[in-house]
Every structure is written in C-alpha cells, then in structure tokens.
Design an enzyme around this catalytic site. Structure first.
Site, mmCIF file in Angstrom:
data_model
loop_
_atom_site.group_PDB
_atom_site.id
_atom_site.type_symbol
_atom_site.label_atom_id
_atom_site.label_comp_id
_atom_site.label_asym_id
_atom_site.label_seq_id
_atom_site.Cartn_x
_atom_site.Cartn_y
_atom_site.Cartn_z
ATOM 1 C CB VAL A 12 43.592 34.595 29.417
ATOM 2 C CG1 VAL A 12 43.526 33.163 29.886
ATOM 3 C CG2 VAL A 12 43.892 35.505 30.385
ATOM 4 C CD GLU A 153 47.540 32.165 32.524
ATOM 5 O OE1 GLU A 153 47.047 31.255 32.214
ATOM 6 O OE2 GLU A 153 48.532 32.442 32.782
ATOM 7 C CG PHE A 154 48.905 33.439 38.392
ATOM 8 C CD1 PHE A 154 48.502 34.328 39.401
ATOM 9 C CD2 PHE A 154 49.050 32.098 38.527
ATOM 10 C CE1 PHE A 154 47.789 33.521 40.488
ATOM 11 C CE2 PHE A 154 48.228 31.633 39.725
ATOM 12 C CZ PHE A 154 47.438 32.377 40.543
ATOM 13 C CB ALA A 254 56.049 56.756 42.434
ATOM 14 C CB CYS A 262 44.030 41.783 36.017
ATOM 15 S SG CYS A 262 43.644 40.487 34.363
ATOM 16 C CE LYS A 265 38.459 40.742 35.321
ATOM 17 N NZ LYS A 265 38.808 39.837 35.999
#
Ligand SMILES: NC(=O)c1ccc[n+]([C@@H]2O[C@H](COP(=O)([O-])OP(=O)(O)OC[C@H]3O[C@@H](n4cnc5c(N)ncnc54)[C@H](O)[C@@H]3O)[C@@H](O)[C@H]2O)c1
Length: 434
Positions: A12, A153-154, A254, A262, A265
C-alpha cells in the site's frame, strides 16, 4: 504541490508514494526495513506489482520520490504524512496496532511544524483512531498541531497502481473539517466520489466493504455446494446472477475461496470487534467457516479422485493468493499444500512469480518440491490442482502435460480452464459444481 511522507513502503505505502509523486507531489517513503529501503534506493522493487517498478523509477529519477529509514529526514518538509504500516492479526483475531502506534509516535517525535497525519492502514473502529490521535498529541512538540484523518485504502494487489489512479471512491474520516478538505483536495485530480465522514465510520466502511466482498465469495461457494448436489453448473448460475446489476458479476467464482493479507484478517477482526462489544456475529463466522471449508473440500475431492492421497504425486499450479502478485499471505494454495503433505501426498508446485515468497514461508522438504515451470511440476503426477487464477495456466500445452502424467486428474480450483477442451484431451476434469 505538497511535501508528503509515507510511512511503511509495503504494497500500500509504496503504491501510494509512487502515485502521489506521479501526481506532482514531493514524496519521501520511510520504512524501518533497511533492506527494503536500500533496494528501493538502487531502483529495485521489493515485491511484485504490475506497473509499479516503472512508476517508482520515473519519479525517483525526476527527484519527486525518495526513500529513507530516518523519520526526521522524511519529516523535515512534510506537511502531510500517510501511515501505511501493517496491521496483522493477533492470535485472538484482533488487529495488531503496534506498528501503527509506533509509527504515530515516531511521526510526532520528528514533527517540527504543523502537519496532517493520514491513517491509511486498516484499523478497527472502537477506540483505535482515538488512541492514535492521543499518541500524536502526547508526543508532538509544544505548540505543534497534527490533526488525524482516517482514509482507508481499497486498492487490490495485482492492480494496485490502476486502482490508485481510478478509485471507486475516497472515504475520509476526520474530526477536523479543514484537514479533511485538504486530504479531499489530494483526490481532486482523480475525479472520484469523496465521502467525508467521522473517523469511526471511515474505519468501519473499510471493514464492512471487505466483509461484504468476502461474503460474496463464501456465498457462491455455499451455493456451489448445493448446486453440485442438485446437478446445476455453478458457472452458468454465477453468470446468470451476475447480469443483475443489483448483484454484480465480480467475486462470484466458486473455488478455493479467498486469501491474502486483507479479507481473512479483516473479517476476523470485524467479528472480534463485534464480540468485544458484546455481539457474536453468526453471519461473519459462517463466512469464515465456509471459506476454510473450501480448502478441506479441495483436498477431499483429490483424495476421492485418486483413491487416497498417500504416496500420490500432486502438481499444484499457483502459490500466490491470486494472480498478478507474489503475495502468499493466507494463500489457499499453501494451506492445501500443507494438508496434502500431511496426508502423505508428494507435492510438486509452481507459480510464475510467487516461488521466492512461498519458499520463504513454506520451504521445500521431503514431500514438497518447488519446480521452475508448470511442465516440470506436472511431470510424473497423478493430479493437477489449479490453485491460483494465473491466466498463463490457461495457455499451457495441456496435451504435453497429459502425456507426462501417469494419472489424469485435473482439479480446476479457480474455474480457469475449458472443461470440454480438457476432457477432450482425456483428462478427468473436476471443479466445484461444474
Ligand atoms: N495489501 C493490500 O492489498 C491492502 C489493501 C488495502 C489496505 N491494506 C492495509 O494497508 C496496511 C498495509 O498493508 P501492506 O500490505 O502494504 O503491508 P506490508 O506488510 O506490505 O507493508 C508494511 C510496511 O510497513 C513497514 N513498517 C512497519 N512498522 C513500521 C514503522 N514503525 N516505521 C516504518 N515502517 C514500518 C514494514 O517494514 C513494511 O514494509 C494494512 O493495514 C493493510 O490491512 C492492504
């Protein structure tokens, strides 16, 4: 043009630093990892991320992007500081805030003029933003103000640079309205919706978003288990669902389920926060249980197809938690490999970029061998498992693989191959409700 310090140059932080420099700001990245900083100073990137090496090099050459291990050096001119350090899970599932708290302390101790501190690391709501603000306040020199802004942040690893330049939205949570406006101004060139809110809601938005995306993956996996029993093809079902704008086509594959640094967690931390506040989220636990179950289901499918795993040779293609990254944190591939080895199978594994990171966390041993290419990995195997959605696995010479394998099972854990083509070559093609 702003002077910006970015604390933590991982996936990031380095992306944020390079993209801000590209937008014309002067940026210094700080990391306590001397190895990472010396690599960056030599123009090398410490991990694999498309487009990032060129971006870092260009901005470094242009004098807009530099790196240091010394906070005072980075803070000398900074009027904005992004905190992008890790928030890994503790054994109880809560986010470990120690890196963020230490970064905040160091920022405050090095501050010599007013600045805005922007928290990009994913931090749970319920007291953490308040604690970071208190750490800043108690370590800043007298008379210096440093308002805290929460700006989660995305970005997605594998398309981090693209995502940073094309964000769906910026979420900015602050107690100080003018600090929020200054951070919002950084996003102006990116022309994305900007949501101004309070810090707790900004933090919560990040967790709720990741929990929703993880839910979509667990939902389609749950549906695939039912579809398999009633004889429906999950890919057709997912496609049919995805045409509906209210549902959307993404995250409906699937397979082996989610991994990475990310989703696992953050869903775990959200359920831990809920419990800390007296609420047991049955829903989030179901999302996590279904996800974990996909890994055991994968092993069970191989066990059944091979008539037992003991002494069998399994080729695992893909080690990263998804394609276009070398990140193996919480990778489904690695846990499936462990389970296969525990059950007596020999594993031959390959990944186009994640071999070095995988070997660090799961070194090769008697029953686990890392192979330089997919063909070597498949040689002499009874089954192939596709564990990561690398597109290059699609264009392998599957007839060459067929001839090199004594067994003919392909378990497509990512719905990557064409079942008809693979079956036509003489493989037994297995997937999840295909
Ligand atoms: N990786 C992703 O896709 C992603 C996406 C969105 C949000 N996030 C969140 O962003 C944060 C960072 O994630 P990441 O994947 O970039 O982590 P990372 O582990 O790749 O990088 C963190 C960096 O911070 C450095 N660091 C730790 N403590 C420090 C300190 N006190 N001072 C200076 N440097 C320090 C580490 O050496 C490391 O280089 C996490 O909270 C994560 O949840 C990650």
């Amino acid at each position: 043009m702003k002077h910006i310090a970015v604390i933590g140059v991982g996936y990031v932080g380095l992306t944020t630093a390079a993209c801000l420099a590209e937008l014309g700001h002067h940026v210094v990245g700080v990391d306590m990892d001397e190895g990472k900083i010396s690599m960056l100073r030599q123009g090398r990137i410490p991990f694999s991320e498309p487009e990032l090496p060129e971006l870092v090099e260009r901005n470094h050459q242009a004098g807009r992007l530099d790196f240091t291990t010394a906070y005072p050096e980075a803070m000398q001119q900074a009027d904005m500081v992004f905190i992008c350090v890790g928030t890994p899970p503790t054994p109880s599932g809560h986010a470990d805030m120690s890196q963020v708290e230490e970064a905040a302390r160091q920022v405050a101790l090095s501050a010599r003029h007013p600045l805005i501190v922007i928290l990009k690391s994913t931090t749970p709501p319920g007291g953490n933003a308040e604690r970071v603000a208190a750490i800043l306040a108690s370590h800043l020199p007298l008379g210096i103000n440093a308002p805290l802004v929460v700006n989660p942040e995305f970005l997605r690893e594998g398309s981090a640079v693209y995502d940073t330049f094309h964000p769906d939205r910026a979420v900015i949570g602050a107690w100080d309205a003018s600090a929020a406006e200054e951070v919002a101004a950084l996003y102006a060139p990116l022309r994305c919706p900007v949501l101004l809110t309070d810090p707790v809601s900004a933090q919560f938005t990040k967790y709720a978003s990741n929990a929703f995306l993880a839910t979509k993956i667990s939902f389609i996996n749950e549906i695939s288990r039912i579809a398999e029993r009633v004889g429906a093809n999950i890919h057709a079902v997912a496609q049919g669902m995805g045409f509906d704008d209210r549902i959307g086509a993404e995250f409906l594959e699937a397979g082996l389920g989610y991994g990475g640094s990310c989703f696992p967690k953050d869903v775990l931390a959200l359920s831990a926060i809920a419990e800390q506040h007296g609420y047991y989220s049955q829903f989030l636990h179901a999302v996590m249980d279904i996800n974990a179950g996909q890994r055991s289901l994968t092993v069970a499918k191989l066990d059944e197809a091979l008539g037992g795993l003991h002494g069998k040779r399994v080729c695992v293609l893909g080690l990263a938690f998804k394609s276009h990254t070398d990140d193996v944190r919480e990778s489904p591939a690695l846990s499936v490999i462990s389970m296969l080895c525990q059950q007596g199978a020999y594993v031959q594994a390959h990944d186009p970029v994640a071999m070095p990171t995988a070997q660090k966390v799961q070194p090769s041993h008697d029953t686990l061998k890392y192979c330089p290419d997919a063909y070597t990995a498949a040689l002499g195997c009874h089954a192939v498992l596709i564990a990561t959605n690398w597109p290059e696995f699609r264009s392998l010479d599957w007839s060459r693989i067929h001839t090199s394998m004594p067994g003919k099972v392909v378990l497509d854990g990512r719905g990557l191959l064409s079942p008809d083509e693979i079956r036509a070559m003489g493989f037994e093609y297995l997937a999840f409700a295909n």
